[in-house]
Scaffold this motif. Structure first.
Motif, short mmCIF file in Angstrom:
data_model
loop_
_atom_site.label_atom_id
_atom_site.label_comp_id
_atom_site.label_asym_id
_atom_site.label_seq_id
_atom_site.Cartn_x
_atom_site.Cartn_y
_atom_site.Cartn_z
N ASP A 174 17.54 -9.51 -0.55
CA ASP A 174 16.39 -8.89 0.13
C ASP A 174 16.19 -7.42 -0.24
O ASP A 174 15.55 -6.68 0.50
N SER A 175 16.74 -7.00 -1.39
CA SER A 175 16.58 -5.59 -1.77
C SER A 175 15.25 -5.30 -2.43
O SER A 175 14.76 -4.18 -2.40
N ALA A 176 14.64 -6.33 -3.08
CA ALA A 176 13.34 -6.21 -3.75
C ALA A 176 13.23 -4.93 -4.57
O ALA A 176 12.39 -4.08 -4.32
N PRO A 177 14.08 -4.77 -5.59
CA PRO A 177 14.04 -3.55 -6.40
C PRO A 177 12.86 -3.55 -7.37
O PRO A 177 13.00 -3.70 -8.59
N VAL A 178 11.65 -3.35 -6.79
CA VAL A 178 10.41 -3.45 -7.57
C VAL A 178 10.39 -2.44 -8.71
O VAL A 178 9.80 -2.67 -9.77
N GLY A 179 11.05 -1.30 -8.51
CA GLY A 179 11.05 -0.27 -9.55
C GLY A 179 11.71 -0.71 -10.83
O GLY A 179 11.52 -0.07 -11.88
N LEU A 180 12.47 -1.80 -10.80
CA LEU A 180 13.13 -2.31 -12.01
C LEU A 180 12.20 -3.17 -12.85
O LEU A 180 12.52 -3.48 -14.00
N LEU A 181 11.07 -3.59 -12.28
CA LEU A 181 10.20 -4.54 -12.97
C LEU A 181 9.32 -3.86 -14.01
O LEU A 181 8.78 -2.77 -13.79
N LEU A 182 9.17 -4.52 -15.14
CA LEU A 182 8.18 -4.11 -16.14
C LEU A 182 6.87 -4.79 -15.82
O LEU A 182 6.82 -5.98 -15.50
N GLU A 183 5.77 -4.01 -15.90
CA GLU A 183 4.45 -4.57 -15.63
C GLU A 183 4.10 -5.65 -16.67
O GLU A 183 4.39 -5.48 -17.87
N PRO A 184 3.49 -6.75 -16.24
CA PRO A 184 3.09 -7.78 -17.20
C PRO A 184 2.25 -7.23 -18.35
O PRO A 184 2.41 -7.66 -19.50
N ALA A 185 1.36 -6.30 -18.05
CA ALA A 185 0.50 -5.74 -19.11
C ALA A 185 1.33 -5.02 -20.17
O ALA A 185 1.09 -5.17 -21.38
N GLU A 186 2.33 -4.25 -19.74
CA GLU A 186 3.19 -3.53 -20.68
C GLU A 186 3.96 -4.49 -21.56
O GLU A 186 4.06 -4.32 -22.78
N VAL A 187 4.52 -5.52 -20.94
CA VAL A 187 5.33 -6.49 -21.68
C VAL A 187 4.48 -7.24 -22.70
O VAL A 187 4.84 -7.35 -23.88
N VAL A 202 19.87 -15.72 -12.04
CA VAL A 202 18.56 -16.13 -11.54
C VAL A 202 18.61 -16.31 -10.02
O VAL A 202 17.72 -15.85 -9.29
N ALA A 203 19.66 -16.98 -9.52
CA ALA A 203 19.79 -17.20 -8.07
C ALA A 203 19.88 -15.88 -7.32
O ALA A 203 19.28 -15.71 -6.25
N ARG A 204 20.63 -14.94 -7.87
CA ARG A 204 20.77 -13.63 -7.23
C ARG A 204 19.42 -12.90 -7.23
O ARG A 204 19.08 -12.22 -6.25
N SER A 205 18.67 -13.03 -8.31
CA SER A 205 17.35 -12.39 -8.39
C SER A 205 16.38 -13.00 -7.39
O SER A 205 15.56 -12.29 -6.79
N ARG A 206 16.46 -14.31 -7.19
CA ARG A 206 15.61 -14.96 -6.20
C ARG A 206 15.86 -14.41 -4.80
O ARG A 206 14.93 -14.16 -4.04
N ARG A 207 17.13 -14.20 -4.48
CA ARG A 207 17.45 -13.66 -3.16
C ARG A 207 17.01 -12.21 -3.03
O ARG A 207 16.54 -11.77 -1.98
N MET A 264 4.12 -10.69 3.06
CA MET A 264 3.76 -9.91 1.87
C MET A 264 4.17 -10.68 0.61
O MET A 264 5.28 -11.19 0.52
N ARG A 265 3.24 -10.73 -0.35
CA ARG A 265 3.51 -11.48 -1.57
C ARG A 265 4.55 -10.77 -2.41
O ARG A 265 4.48 -9.55 -2.61
N PRO A 266 5.57 -11.49 -2.95
CA PRO A 266 6.58 -10.85 -3.80
C PRO A 266 5.93 -10.23 -5.03
O PRO A 266 4.86 -10.64 -5.49
N ALA A 267 6.61 -9.21 -5.56
CA ALA A 267 6.10 -8.53 -6.75
C ALA A 267 6.14 -9.44 -7.96
O ALA A 267 6.90 -10.40 -8.03
N SER A 268 5.27 -9.13 -8.92
CA SER A 268 5.23 -9.87 -10.18
C SER A 268 5.62 -8.93 -11.31
O SER A 268 5.18 -7.77 -11.35
N GLY A 269 6.45 -9.40 -12.22
CA GLY A 269 6.83 -8.57 -13.35
C GLY A 269 7.96 -9.20 -14.14
O GLY A 269 8.43 -10.30 -13.84
#
Length: 303
Positions: free
Chosen positions: A223-236, A22-27, A1-6
């Protein structure tokens, strides 16, 4: 599955580097494709803006945004790094501190407000001959950095505390990108003849983004992938550059590199975020006379 973008906003704690975040976010998100829109020193805390996957393309438009800092400046001591992590190289006497009255402090602050010329701190990440200035300085080499023009739109002293060996100022500073707050502390202390350095620095805002929407580093577990924390590219992009809604046909043409003839009048500025009917960011537009053209397209697989 492709990682989320945001876009991810993180409240960096003290004692860790921006690259640690950054390293922690990558993991956490399971991807190496993460970039940042400006770092903070290990001592500093506050807002970091990270781009993940396709949203890294937006960082180019975020790095130059103005910023707000809360800081504490200690007058009476100069250090090698212009902050509390360096060695004290000069200490002011009681008479010099007494001469640094509230009025003189206000005059010094006023002189450092507006468009000013600033020499960055020697212990900075600026490259000199291909090497970081702080690496050269730590190696004992003399480092001469060129002055740069920066804008300090607000330098508000919130509190002044006096003790026998120092004067501490709490201040709030709004400034252009590229400003070194450590250099402001150094230069204020030098102007008052007592020396100065930072003891606290917290970044609270970058452009339209502030700490209210920032995640704690503790939420970035492997490996937590907290996608709910991401701002959508369009919004930003819309918040930073303004928004231009386009039809599905116009979105297709822009992605194929075509200009939208006659669409220039729909833009209110020189650039805008093109948003398709599904609310996705197509790319960043530039106005070319009466037409608009995509200066940067986003990958279509954003979600």
């Amino acid at each position: 599955m492709r990682p989320a973008s945001g876009i991810l906003l993180v409240d960096k704690p003290g004692g860790v580097t921006s690259h640690d975040v950054v390293a922690r976010s990558r993991r956490a998100f399971g991807t190496r494709k993460i970039g940042h829109a400006g770092t903070l020193d290990p001592m500093a805390t506050g807002l970091l803006v990270l781009g993940i996957e396709g949203a890294t393309r937006l960082l180019t438009f975020l790095v130059g945004l103005d910023k707000t800092y809360e800081t504490t400046i200690r007058l009476g001591q100069a250090t090698t790094t212009d902050d509390a992590e360096g060695e004290v190289v000069a200490t002011a006497g009681a008479d010099a501190l007494a001469a640094a009255t509230d009025e003189r402090i206000a005059q010094g602050v006023a002189a450092l407000t507006g468009r000013i010329s600033q020499v960055p701190s020697t212990f900075s990440a600026i490259k000199v001959g291909g090497k970081r200035a702080y690496d050269l300085a730590r190696a004992g080499q003399d480092v001469e950095l060129k002055a740069r023009e920066v804008t300090i739109s607000r330098f508000a002293v919130d509190a002044i505390r006096r003790s026998g060996d120092a004067i501490e100022l709490d201040a709030t500073i709004d400034c252009s990108s590229g400003t070194y707050i450590r250099a402001l502390a150094r230069d204020l202390g030098a102007a008052l003849g007592v020396g100065g350095h930072l003891t606290m620095l917290r970044r609270t805002r970058i452009g339209p983004f502030d700490l209210a929407g920032a995640a704690s580093i503790d939420t970035l577990a492997p490996d937590s992938a907290p996608v709910g924390l991401l701002l959508e590219p369009a919004e930003v992009a819309a918040r930073v550059l303004g928004r231009l809604d386009v039809t599905a046909d116009e979105a297709r043409d822009l992605r194929h590199g075509k200009r939208l003839e006659g669409a220039g009048g729909r833009m209110t500025g020189a650039t805008a975020a093109a948003i398709d009917p599904d609310g996705r960011l197509v790319g960043i537009l530039e106005r070319r006379g009466d037409a608009v053209k995509s200066a940067m397209n986003m990958p279509e697989e954003q979600r």
